[in-house]
Structures are given as structure tokens and as C-alpha cells.
Write an enzyme that holds these catalytic residues in place. Structure first.
Site, PDB file in Angstrom:
ATOM      1  N   THR A 118       1.314  -9.257  12.859  1.00  0.00           N
ATOM      2  CA  THR A 118       1.536  -7.637  12.284  1.00  0.00           C
ATOM      3  C   THR A 118       1.312  -7.554  10.767  1.00  0.00           C
ATOM      4  OG1 THR A 118       2.842  -5.867  12.091  1.00  0.00           O
ATOM      5  CG2 THR A 118       3.745  -8.028  11.719  1.00  0.00           C
TER       6      THR A 118
ATOM      7  N   THR B  53       0.787  -1.265   0.137  1.00  0.00           N
ATOM      8  CA  THR B  53      -0.036   0.054   0.096  1.00  0.00           C
ATOM      9  C   THR B  53       1.085   1.225  -0.043  1.00  0.00           C
ATOM     10  OG1 THR B  53      -0.445  -0.077   2.388  1.00  0.00           O
ATOM     11  CG2 THR B  53      -2.194  -1.194   0.994  1.00  0.00           C
TER      12      THR B  53
ATOM     13  N   GLU C 180       6.938   4.824   7.657  1.00  0.00           N
ATOM     14  CA  GLU C 180       6.348   5.930   6.542  1.00  0.00           C
ATOM     15  C   GLU C 180       7.350   7.001   7.029  1.00  0.00           C
ATOM     16  OE1 GLU C 180       1.698   4.781   5.986  1.00  0.00           O
ATOM     17  OE2 GLU C 180       2.232   6.037   7.538  1.00  0.00           O
TER      18      GLU C 180
ATOM     19  N   ASN D 164       0.483  10.856   5.719  1.00  0.00           N
ATOM     20  CA  ASN D 164      -0.560  10.460   6.262  1.00  0.00           C
ATOM     21  C   ASN D 164      -1.645  11.766   6.492  1.00  0.00           C
ATOM     22  OD1 ASN D 164      -0.311   7.908   6.984  1.00  0.00           O
ATOM     23  ND2 ASN D 164       1.559   8.443   8.186  1.00  0.00           N
TER      24      ASN D 164
ATOM     25  N   SER E  56      -6.986  10.627   0.286  1.00  0.00           N
ATOM     26  CA  SER E  56      -7.369  11.123  -0.951  1.00  0.00           C
ATOM     27  C   SER E  56      -6.641  10.884  -2.049  1.00  0.00           C
ATOM     28  CB  SER E  56      -7.738  12.712  -0.536  1.00  0.00           C
ATOM     29  OG  SER E  56      -6.493  13.227   0.070  1.00  0.00           O
TER      30      SER E  56
ATOM     31  N   LYS F 151       4.271  -7.056   4.020  1.00  0.00           N
ATOM     32  CA  LYS F 151       3.771  -5.483   3.691  1.00  0.00           C
ATOM     33  C   LYS F 151       3.635  -4.985   5.144  1.00  0.00           C
ATOM     34  CE  LYS F 151       0.603  -3.613   4.114  1.00  0.00           C
ATOM     35  NZ  LYS F 151      -0.415  -2.685   4.257  1.00  0.00           N
TER      36      LYS F 151
END
Lengths: 417, 417
Positions: free
Chosen positions: B202, B165, B289, B412, B417, B191
Site C-alpha cells: 500500500t 502529499t 481524507e 478531492n 489544481s 504516507k
């Protein structure tokens, strides 16, 4: 610009409020150059004879030397006929500074005691700023004489400025309440914007009142308000080593002594005190590092009060929820995930999530009335209310937080240097 | 660039590793357009007859429909002589989608069961992506025929890509271990990069081995490794609704069946399995991230294992510690504060904090040997080791995390969107 060179929070009030003078409390602020240059960084507060003092402090197991010292002094149940003083410096937290840290506290509070003619066990102190650096206490002691000369009942606004670190605006709040035979005034100041996840007390907060009330009753009134005020806010889930809240009651009001917190006057005083505490707590969130949104999280229907608190704090501390709010994204799925990880009892099919008056999710999935456009429009507001109803019981808790933005990273990736 | 248009993490390995073929496991990936366009987003994995399956899943109370379904099927102790399959989609988590979510799971796993001639209770599924949107399962079912046609033992790298993702690189790890009479091969893919604070399992992780081992023993080997692998990582303290780890053992190795985890061969297999789990867990952190630093937190001397875990996670999840690391600031005072808030037993005067081999703080304050310049130079490294010794007991725990940067906010504040 705030004192640290940061732009003032968009959530700041238009100006520092007019605070009532509290008879028997004087303030004086000066520039000792503890760390910052070109600004005030030390405040001395003198509290008149006959005042009651109460306090609440961080539960951190690595609390600062001054916190340990304040706790020891309050526990001694010191003579309430003597006057008292509080000395506060910004720029250095004197935390994790070992035996030397305690020596600094003794030196500073000793100098204040000598200058003001007070017993040393009635001189409280706070230090806020960097952790782990020795406090250059000589610089503070060097200006105690000047501070004494400047003591003034009108000095509260300058004090609110001198105690700031990464704060972008000074914080004050007040209330006036009808006592038995006269008005009672309450005025408080606070500092704090990062390392905010209080645990029993928070940041640095000083509240003064002219009420006549004994120290044990004042302590009771204070402690009873913590859960719904300072323990109901979080900026970044990090609990400070230095959180301290001190309340002093000078007894100079014309109103009769409060001898029962459950009397009409007692209840009115407690409500007003808690109102000032809540306002100061919310101001700290409004100055949350990098904050662009002020968020109220209302949890209802939890199996217990503890569960409600757990869910509210899990949502309020979730980096994913906080970044979605920063991005004005009505990403309520992240709220579901935060509820799920909280450890509180929850039933997916009873959970209801709302933004303001809008129900977004209920009965285990997206609400039939969900309108993405309206939800997105709501997120543009500066003040947001997120409702989480667990549908299980009577447990409820409201907490306040802010969003997580680039500003937080800017401030904290480079604060110390 | 990764699949989501993000730059590849600076902590990524140079390339996807060569993974050994696991006899009896075939992969096929395709583009169903669940949400993303122009990339694969569904993977089908067929596992041969006679395989043992084990699994571990998120403890979130708001877990996704597919997680509930997998747990129910594994609990049925299904006939291990039948083959099995796993179907995974990215782009939609099918979480908090109510009764409709369960219908989607039934429809997708039913279609796979029909196509492959398997009992439906041997078809497992995972969905990862946005929470709270209905899963357009017809799009997945529409390509099941194509997926079946493409099944290939060499398809593992493509599968690792299809399940991404916000991941910026595909994640794989392997091990080969000597069994009794032949080699045993283990290969896994994972992932995950955000909403990472696993609780029992996890993210999405699939591990395959040709070992001959019963399902209960395989489950035991898996569970024994969780604490030191997937439960020892955190990116952002947010636990996913969809965490799932499935291990399948096909029994096609020449090595004799493992019937005792404490035998020489059993211990070697367990160690190799845990090694693959640890490597995959660390790869998830390396794709955290916005991550620019990979950080190992070594806690020792705690009063208990639980306390060690609590301290390690408090440090690893502290936004102030993580932003200091992002800013390459040796701000160890924030580590002291994180220890203090952790709730674990701690004595300020016994605490020792080190970066790599450098002791920064000990005995309640800054170490006499502290060298700010050296500490700052150390922080420039991409891989950092932070040591926290509590000096109280034997409890120890090592966890892995990353820093908190502007990249995390970028991803984040605008992910959905």
C-alpha cells in the site's frame, strides 16, 4: 422542491412527460402516513384480467420480505386469466424485519386481494424507505378502500410521485411501437436516487404495455434488456435490498399477439421496451443523490464483455473520479487508476482515454494533442462522455453515473433522522 | 496545519513518535520543488552494506514506472553484500508517463548510484502525487549531492514529512523485540490518506530493522503480514498506481541471525514486524481524507476467510455506511444492505450486527434489546467498532476504515489544481 424537501436535481427534465394511457391499468395514490406527513405515500395499481406479468429483482442476500414474496408468487406461474394488483409504499422498506416483515406483506396483499376480488398470489407489493423498522401495515390497510375508490387510468403521474423517497422528481418514460394490426403503447415509472448499484433489477420500476404477449416471452424481453439498462447504472455502488422491476402486459392493444421475439414486430417491441427501461434507468442517475453531472462511460476494446463491464463500473464507482468530475477537474489520471484496480486485463501502453471527442491519453502517456485548457472547458458541461479504449479486443459496455458532491453527504449523513 | 494546507486530522496522534535509530540506515530530505513550494519533497535513504531488502507492491495493471523498476530489481535477487538506497519524491507519481517515465526512473536512480557508489540495481525509488504528468527529474537530480551530504541516522522524522502529499500528519511506528543475544529494533514510516484500497501492499511504506535475516526470510515475514495489515484497510476503495512497501534489514543488531521464522525469536520478530505494519496501516486510515471517525469492522462466522474479507470490505467501502457514520446515525440497515451486496454467503436470519458491546440486530430483525438512544450515543465516539457475525462458519476478518465526510469532497474535488 422534491417531496423530501430537497432541491430538485439540476439534471431533472423540465417536467413529467405525458404518458399514454395503457388500457387495463388503473392507478390510485393516497396518504397513509407510513412515515412521511403531508404527502402521498401509497400507490395501488390494478391490472386487468388476462394480463401477463414479468419481473426482475435484486440479487442481494438480504432482500426485503416483499421481494421474496413477489419472487415466490411469480415462480408459481399464477393463472394469467386472473387480474393482478401492485401495492407500493414509501417511507419504510420492510427489509430485515424478519417473520414480522412477512406477516406485514401477507396482511397488506391479503387486504388488497379482498378489496379487489383477486387471488392473493396475483397481488404484488413493494416497500421502499428505511431498512430494519417494522412496517406499520395497519396504516396502509386502513386506506385500501379509499385507494380502490380512486382507481383511474390517468393516475400514473400521481403514482410516480407517491413512490418517491429521496427522489427529487418523479420519473416516467414511454414509447409507442407499430404492432401487427395496431399500435402498442408502453409506459413506465420509476423511483430511486441512492443505494443504486442494481444487480439484476433496480429500485422500484413499473412498466405497463397493452401488448398481447405471454408471460414467458415478456420475461424474456425484460431480462434481455437488463444488462444494458438497469444493470448499467450506478450512483454510489450500494445495492438495495428492495430493487424490483415489474412489467405488466394487458393485451388490450389492437395489434396481434407477439408470439416470437425475433419477428419484425417482436424486435420492434423489445427495442421499444428496452428504450423505456434505458430512459428510466438514466432518469434514476439524473436524480442521483447530490448529482450535478450526468456521465456516460463508454468502454471499448476490452478482452471480453465482462472485462468491459468491470472497467466501466470501476470508473463509474470510483470516489476519486466522481469527486474530480464534481470539481470540474479533467483529472484523467484517476481514470487510469480506476482501470488499473478493476481486475480486468489491461495494457498500460494500449490504453486510450478520451473526454467527448478529445483524446487525453494514449500509448501509455499523455496524448501529444492534449490541451489542458480545452479539457477543463469540457468538464464544465452538465453531460459528459468519458471514453476508455483498452485496445485489446471486442468487449464493449456503456454505463451511466453521476458525480459525488457535498449534496450526497448532506442527504446521507442525515437521511434517517 | 499539514503540509498541503489542510487541517490536521482529528484522529491524528498527539505527536510523531520517538523512533529508535536503526544502525546502518541514514536519511536525508530536501526541497527540489517537484511541484510543491516551501516544503521538503524528496527523501534519500542509504542502507548499509550487507542488508537484506524485501518488498510488496500494488497489483494495479496501470502501475507506475518506479514500481515496475523496483519489482524488476528485487526479482534480480541483487547482491546482498552491496549497500542500497531508496529515493522518494512527493508531488508527482510518475505514473502513466510511458517510456519517458522509465527514463526518469533510470536517470534518478543512476544519479543516486553514482553519488553513493552503489550498483544501480540496488537503488529503489518511489514517486507519489499527480498521475499522468511528466516527472521533472532534473530537479531531483540537482539536489542529490546536497542530500548525500545531509545523510543522518536521526533523519527519519524529516523523511516522514517529506513524503507527504494530502497527508495531514507524518506517520511512524516502531517496535523492539528480544532476539537471541540482543535487542532487535524495527522502525517504519508511511504516507497515504486517499486512493487507499491496497492490493498486496500500500501507499508508500518503508520499514527498517537491524535484524540479521536473509532476504527470502524477510520477504516471507513481510508477505505473511499483508492480509491482516495493509490489505485490511480502505479509505475510499480506490487502489493506487504507486503502492509500495519496502523493508530493509541491516543485520547490525547484536542478536544472532534469524534463520527460521517459526523459532521463538523468529516468531517474536514476525509478530513485531506485523505490529509495526498494522500500526502504520491504521495511521493511514486515521489520516483518511476528511476522516472524523476511525472504524474497526469485525466480521466473524463467515463461511470462509474470503467471504469474511468480502463482507468486511463491502461494509467498509459502502458510501451509505460511511456517510451514516459521519452523521453519527446508528443506521444499521445500511450494514445489512452492504452484507447483502457483498456476494458472500449470508443468511438473513442468522445475521447479527453489533456496535461495540451492543447487539442491534439478530435473527433476521431488530434485536429485542435494541435501544435507539444508546445506539445513537455510541455513534458519538471517535473510535467505533462494528461487529458483523454471519453465523455460518469460522471465517473471520477485521478491517479498518474511516467515515465519508464533506472534507473528502473538499480535498478531492479540487486536489489537482
Amino acid at each position: 422542491m422534491g417531496k423530501a424537501g430537497l432541491p430538485v436535481s439540476p439534471l431533472a427534465p423540465a417536467s413529467f412527460p405525458e404518458l399514454p394511457v395503457i388500457a387495463g391499468v388503473e392507478f390510485s395514490s393516497g396518504a397513509a402516513g407510513v412515515k412521511y406527513q403531508g404527502r402521498t405515500d401509497v400507490t395501488l395499481i390494478r391490472i386487468a384480467e388476462g394480463s401477463s406479468i414479468a419481473g426482475a429483482f435484486t440479487k442481494s442476500s438480504t432482500r426485503a420480505a416483499c421481494v421474496l414474496d413477489n419472487q415466490a408468487k411469480l415462480a408459481q406461474n399464477a393463472d394469467t386469466n386472473a387480474g393482478a394488483a401492485i401495492i407500493v409504499n414509501s417511507g419504510n422498506a420492510n427489509a430485515f424485519t424478519g417473520a414480522r416483515g412477512l406477516e406485514s406483506v401477507a396482511a397488506v396483499t391479503g387486504a388488497v386481494a379482498d378489496a379487489l376480488g383477486l387471488p392473493q398470489n396475483r397481488v404484488f407489493s413493494s416497500s421502499t424507505g428505511v431498512i430494519g423498522e417494522p412496517l406499520p401495515h395497519d396504516r396502509i390497510i386502513a386506506i385500501v378502500g379509499d385507494l380502490k375508490a380512486g382507481l383511474d387510468e390517468a393516475g400514473v403521474a400521481a403514482a410516480a410521485r407517491a413512490i418517491m423517497t429521496t427522489d427529487t422528481f418523479p420519473k416516467g418514460a414511454s414509447a409507442t411501437v407499430k404492432g401487427d394490426g395496431g399500435q402498442i403503447r408502453i409506459a413506465g415509472i420509476a423511483k430511486g436516487s441512492g443505494m443504486i448499484a442494481p444487480d439484476m433489477a433496480t429500485m422500484l420500476v413499473y412498466i405497463f404495455t397493452d401488448a398481447r404477449i405471454s408471460a414467458p416471452l415478456l420475461q424474456g424481453a425484460l431480462v434481455g434488456g437488463l444488462a444494458s439498462t438497469f444493470n448499467a447504472i450506478t450512483v454510489d455502488s450500494d445495492t438495495s435490498t428492495s430493487d424490483a422491476l415489474i412489467v405488466a402486459a394487458t393485451g388490450r392493444s389492437d395489434a396481434a399477439e407477439i408470439t416470437d421475439l425475433s419477428s419484425t414486430e417482436g424486435q420492434a417491441f423489445v427495442a421499444a421496451l428496452h428504450g423505456v427501461m434505458r430512459e428510466l434507468a438514466q432518469l434514476v442517475v439524473r436524480d442521483g443523490e447530490g448529482a450535478s453531472k450526468f456521465v456516460e462511460i463508454q468502454v471499448t476494446g476490452a478482452a471480453s464483455e465482462d472485462d468491459a463491464h468491470r472497467v466501466a463500473m470501476a470508473v463509474a464507482n470510483s470516489p476519486l473520479v466522481k469527486t474530480a468530475i464534481a470539481g470540474e477537474d479533467a483529472n484523467w489520471g484517476r481514470i487510469v487508476a480506476a482501470v488499473g484496480k478493476s481486475g480486468a486485463e489491461a495494457d498500460r501502453d494500449l490504453l486510450k482515454i478520451s473526454f467527448g471527442d478529445m483524446v487525453l491519453a494514449e500509448k501509455g502517456w499523455r496524448s501529444p494533442g492534449y490541451d489542458e485548457e480545452k479539457a477543463s472547458a469540457y468538464m464544465k458541461n452538465q453531460n459528459l462522455i468519458i471514453g476508455v479504449d483498452l485496445g485489446l479486443g471486442q468487449g464493449a459496455r456503456t454505463v451511466w453515473t453521476c458525480d459525488l458532491t457535498h449534496g450526497y453527504i448532506d442527504i446521507n449523513a442525515d437521511y434517517r433522522s
